[in-house]
Design a protein around this motif. Structure first.
Motif, PDB file in Angstrom:
ATOM      1  N   LYS A   1       0.829  -1.205   0.000  1.00 57.74           N
ATOM      2  CA  LYS A   1       0.000   0.000   0.000  1.00 57.74           C
ATOM      3  C   LYS A   1       0.867   1.260   0.000  1.00 57.74           C
ATOM      4  O   LYS A   1       1.949   1.288   0.596  1.00 57.74           O
ATOM      5  N   LYS A   2       0.369   2.279  -0.653  1.00 60.38           N
ATOM      6  CA  LYS A   2       1.042   3.567  -0.645  1.00 60.38           C
ATOM      7  C   LYS A   2       1.216   4.047   0.796  1.00 60.38           C
ATOM      8  O   LYS A   2       0.267   4.021   1.579  1.00 60.38           O
ATOM      9  N   GLY A   3       2.423   4.459   1.139  1.00 62.83           N
ATOM     10  CA  GLY A   3       2.711   4.943   2.487  1.00 62.83           C
ATOM     11  C   GLY A   3       3.211   3.870   3.436  1.00 62.83           C
ATOM     12  O   GLY A   3       3.655   4.179   4.551  1.00 62.83           O
TER      13      GLY A   3
ATOM     14  N   GLU B   1       9.879   3.667   1.929  1.00 60.51           N
ATOM     15  CA  GLU B   1       8.440   3.929   1.958  1.00 60.51           C
ATOM     16  C   GLU B   1       7.879   3.804   0.548  1.00 60.51           C
ATOM     17  O   GLU B   1       8.442   4.372  -0.408  1.00 60.51           O
ATOM     18  N   ALA B   2       6.785   3.048   0.408  1.00 64.24           N
ATOM     19  CA  ALA B   2       6.144   2.907  -0.897  1.00 64.24           C
ATOM     20  C   ALA B   2       5.394   4.190  -1.235  1.00 64.24           C
ATOM     21  O   ALA B   2       4.625   4.704  -0.419  1.00 64.24           O
ATOM     22  N   LEU B   3       5.632   4.724  -2.412  1.00 67.43           N
ATOM     23  CA  LEU B   3       4.988   5.968  -2.827  1.00 67.43           C
ATOM     24  C   LEU B   3       3.726   5.719  -3.665  1.00 67.43           C
ATOM     25  O   LEU B   3       3.058   6.671  -4.070  1.00 67.43           O
ATOM     26  N   GLU B   4       3.423   4.439  -3.892  1.00 67.28           N
ATOM     27  CA  GLU B   4       2.210   4.082  -4.637  1.00 67.28           C
ATOM     28  C   GLU B   4       1.850   2.641  -4.337  1.00 67.28           C
ATOM     29  O   GLU B   4       2.661   1.879  -3.817  1.00 67.28           O
ATOM     30  N   ASP B   5       0.616   2.292  -4.615  1.00 67.40           N
ATOM     31  CA  ASP B   5       0.175   0.910  -4.433  1.00 67.40           C
ATOM     32  C   ASP B   5       0.843   0.012  -5.463  1.00 67.40           C
ATOM     33  O   ASP B   5       1.175   0.451  -6.574  1.00 67.40           O
TER      34      ASP B   5
ATOM     35  N   VAL C   1       6.929  -0.311  -8.594  1.00 68.83           N
ATOM     36  CA  VAL C   1       6.421   0.856  -7.861  1.00 68.83           C
ATOM     37  C   VAL C   1       7.581   1.783  -7.502  1.00 68.83           C
ATOM     38  O   VAL C   1       8.745   1.375  -7.481  1.00 68.83           O
ATOM     39  N   GLU C   2       7.261   3.016  -7.207  1.00 66.87           N
ATOM     40  CA  GLU C   2       8.275   3.972  -6.772  1.00 66.87           C
ATOM     41  C   GLU C   2       8.361   3.934  -5.251  1.00 66.87           C
ATOM     42  O   GLU C   2       7.338   3.963  -4.564  1.00 66.87           O
TER      43      GLU C   2
ATOM     44  N   LYS D   1      14.803   8.358  -4.296  1.00 68.02           N
ATOM     45  CA  LYS D   1      13.690   7.578  -4.831  1.00 68.02           C
ATOM     46  C   LYS D   1      14.188   6.572  -5.860  1.00 68.02           C
ATOM     47  O   LYS D   1      15.116   6.851  -6.632  1.00 68.02           O
TER      48      LYS D   1
END
Length: 234
Positions: free
Chosen positions: A176-178, A197-201, A208-209, A218
């Motif tokens: 999950k994002k965040g 930290e995931a910046l997108e789902d 993912v970024e 990043k």
């Protein structure tokens, strides 16, 4: 005889009178007859008929049974149109006839949802059912096969019985994002791990970024599982 006696006698006479039967032929009966004629002509029975012209309802009083005979059927495959003569018999005698016109549609069996599902809900075997729909209503982005739907996650609320499209569902989101994940970096036998930290789902296998918690740098990373991603760019 008293009035009560006369009433009872009249009532008994009514009970002994024969009941006059009637037979109803409905649009459904004509539809069945037309489909049977299509099958007789070698067309697959998985078709749906829609009437545009002709009488498709008859009532015959004092009759026990009625029958529809279809003849002189002409079809236009390009426009999916048909015309046919229907002769109506009651107790073996010709009573009426009508010229029927309409359209026919080929049906295809597809998988749909048996109930409404909410956003983020995962489609499981018990949620799916089969349904026959007109082939011309199946768009290119429709997901109609079992394997194309089972295990997918809803991107929004989806209504039961409706065709599901590729815009409605996707792979199951595992990151999950965040959320905080462990990022792996592998190169020439070297493996470095860091908290990111995931910046997108992202679903398993998707890119993912992510952002390194300490350096704030990043990266693009491939999702391995809910807690791990692998850096794919320097």
């Amino acid at each position: 005889m008293t009035n009560l006696g006369k009433f009872i006698s009249a009532f008994l006479v009514l009970l002994t009178l024969p009941v006059q039967a009637s037979v109803l032929l409905s649009e459904g009966d004509f539809r069945t007859a037309i489909v049977a004629e299509f099958v007789e002509q070698g067309v697959d029975e998985n078709i749906e008929v829609e009437f545009f012209g002709g009488q498709t309802s008859f009532v015959f009083e004092n009759a026990e049974k009625a029958k529809i005979m279809i003849s002189q059927m002409d079809t236009n495959e390009d426009q999916s149109k048909f015309s046919a003569k229907a002769e109506i018999f009651a107790d073996g005698k010709l009573q009426d006839q009508t010229m029927l016109t309409g359209k026919f549609y080929k049906l295809q069996e597809v998988y749909v949802l048996a109930r409404d599902i909410n956003k983020d809900e995962i489609i499981t075997k018990d949620i799916l059912k089969t349904k026959k729909v007109r082939s011309n209503r199946i768009k290119d982005d429709a997901l109609i096969a079992y394997d194309a739907l089972e295990g997918k996650q809803a991107k929004k609320k989806i209504k039961a019985e409706k065709l599901v499209t590729s815009r409605d569902v996707g792979e199951v989101i595992v990151v999950k994002k965040g959320s905080k994940v462990t990022s792996l970096y592998k190169k020439k036998g070297l493996q470095i791990t860091a908290l990111a930290e995931a910046l997108e789902d992202g679903a398993k296998g998707q890119s993912v970024e992510v952002e390194n918690i300490k350096s704030k740098k990043k990266f693009e990373a491939k999702v391995i599982d809910a807690e791990t991603v692998e850096i794919t760019t320097d």
